[in-house]
Write a protein that holds these residues in place. Structure first.
Motif, short mmCIF file in Angstrom:
data_model
loop_
_atom_site.label_atom_id
_atom_site.label_comp_id
_atom_site.label_asym_id
_atom_site.label_seq_id
_atom_site.Cartn_x
_atom_site.Cartn_y
_atom_site.Cartn_z
N LYS A 71 8.94 22.79 34.63
CA LYS A 71 10.26 23.43 34.65
C LYS A 71 11.35 22.45 34.19
CE LYS A 71 11.49 25.97 38.08
NZ LYS A 71 11.78 26.43 39.46
N ASP A 111 6.20 32.04 31.27
CA ASP A 111 6.60 32.39 32.63
C ASP A 111 5.40 32.35 33.57
OD1 ASP A 111 9.17 32.75 31.81
OD2 ASP A 111 9.10 34.95 31.77
N GLU A 162 9.10 32.37 36.96
CA GLU A 162 9.84 31.16 36.58
C GLU A 162 9.43 30.73 35.18
OE1 GLU A 162 12.14 29.67 38.27
OE2 GLU A 162 11.94 30.57 40.28
N THR A 163 10.40 30.20 34.42
CA THR A 163 10.13 29.77 33.05
C THR A 163 9.75 28.29 33.02
OG1 THR A 163 11.66 31.40 32.16
CG2 THR A 163 11.07 29.57 30.72
N TYR A 164 8.72 27.99 32.26
CA TYR A 164 8.24 26.61 32.09
C TYR A 164 8.16 26.30 30.60
CZ TYR A 164 6.77 26.74 37.01
OH TYR A 164 6.74 26.84 38.37
#
Length: 254
Positions: free
Chosen positions: A121, A136, A140-142
């Motif tokens: 992240k 995602d 959550e976006t990585y």
């Protein structure tokens, strides 16, 4: 297999070429492979890409390779304390790939563990994420970060045995273990080479399987940022302490 060499120049013999990628241990001036850096300067190789937390300071450490214009690109997380680094970067003479500090350490460690990349992240929504794959996980976006695999890694340890099992001294451990791991060949300089069996297996920070060549030598150990108290403050405290002891003595006499 004999891993001990007589000098930094001998230890790097046959490993260097123009345009190669190096991983270097150290943080600021702490735990830097200064003897191996000097040998790199003497070798005259050019267009080097170096993965290291920073690039030393002006005229010392990796900064010497900046002075001789041997570095083409730095993969770093910190560029402070080095005016020449800043000048070359701003003038377009030096390429720079910025990394969050933990990401840089993990990219090196991943390279040493055979992991081609990982998602994190850290850096999402910043310039660090530009041009990188986004994915995602659980909402959550990585971003995908690729591992670093260097042609040669140069590191510095406190003690090592002839097999290359190494112990680092306190904060001098810093980037040295992951830098050592990610090199196809690792050359390590140490303050002391001890006999086999002298190191407690539970205290070894870097297994010798990662180390291919060893040298021993003396190191300068500069202090990058020296902080001291003013002399008058120290004297005042001594005076206060003396006065207190004198008062206590007088009371005992009474």
């Amino acid at each position: 297999m004999n891993k001990i060499y007589g000098s930094a120049r001998e230890a790097l013999d046959g490993l260097l070429s123009d345009g190669m990628t190096l991983a270097a241990g150290g943080f600021g001036l702490c735990g830097i492979p200064e003897m191996l850096i000097d040998a790199l300067v003497e070798s005259g190789i050019k267009d080097i890409t170096i993965a290291s937390n920073n690039c030393g300071v002006d005229g010392f450490g990796l900064g010497k390779l900046l002075d001789t214009r041997q570095i083409k690109k730095m993969i770093s997380s910190y560029v402070g304390e080095n005016a020449e680094f800043m000048r070359q970067y701003l003038s377009g003479e030096l390429e720079l790939e910025f990394n969050p500090q933990g990401t840089l350490a993990e990219r090196m460690r991943a390279g040493g563990c055979g992991i081609p990349g990982f998602y994190t992240k850290t850096g999402v929504g910043t310039v660090v994420a530009e041009g990188k794959e986004h994915k995602d996980f659980d909402g959550e976006t990585y971003i995908l970060e690729r591992a670093i695999i260097a042609d040669v890694s140069i590191v510095k340890a406190w003690k090592a045995d002839p097999s290359g099992n190494a112990v680092f001294r306190k904060t001098a451990r810093n980037f040295n273990p992951p830098a050592a791991m990610c090199g196809k060949v690792c050359v390590m300089e140490v303050e002391e080479i001890v006999p086999l069996g002298a190191l407690d297996p539970d205290h070894i920070h870097l297994p010798g399987i990662y180390v291919h060549r060893l040298i021993q030598g003396q190191h300068e150990k500069r202090i990058e940022q020296r902080t001291t108290r003013k002399r008058e403050v120290a004297q005042a405290e001594v005076g206060t302490g003396s006065a207190a002891r004198a008062t206590a003595h007088e009371k005992r006499e009474v």
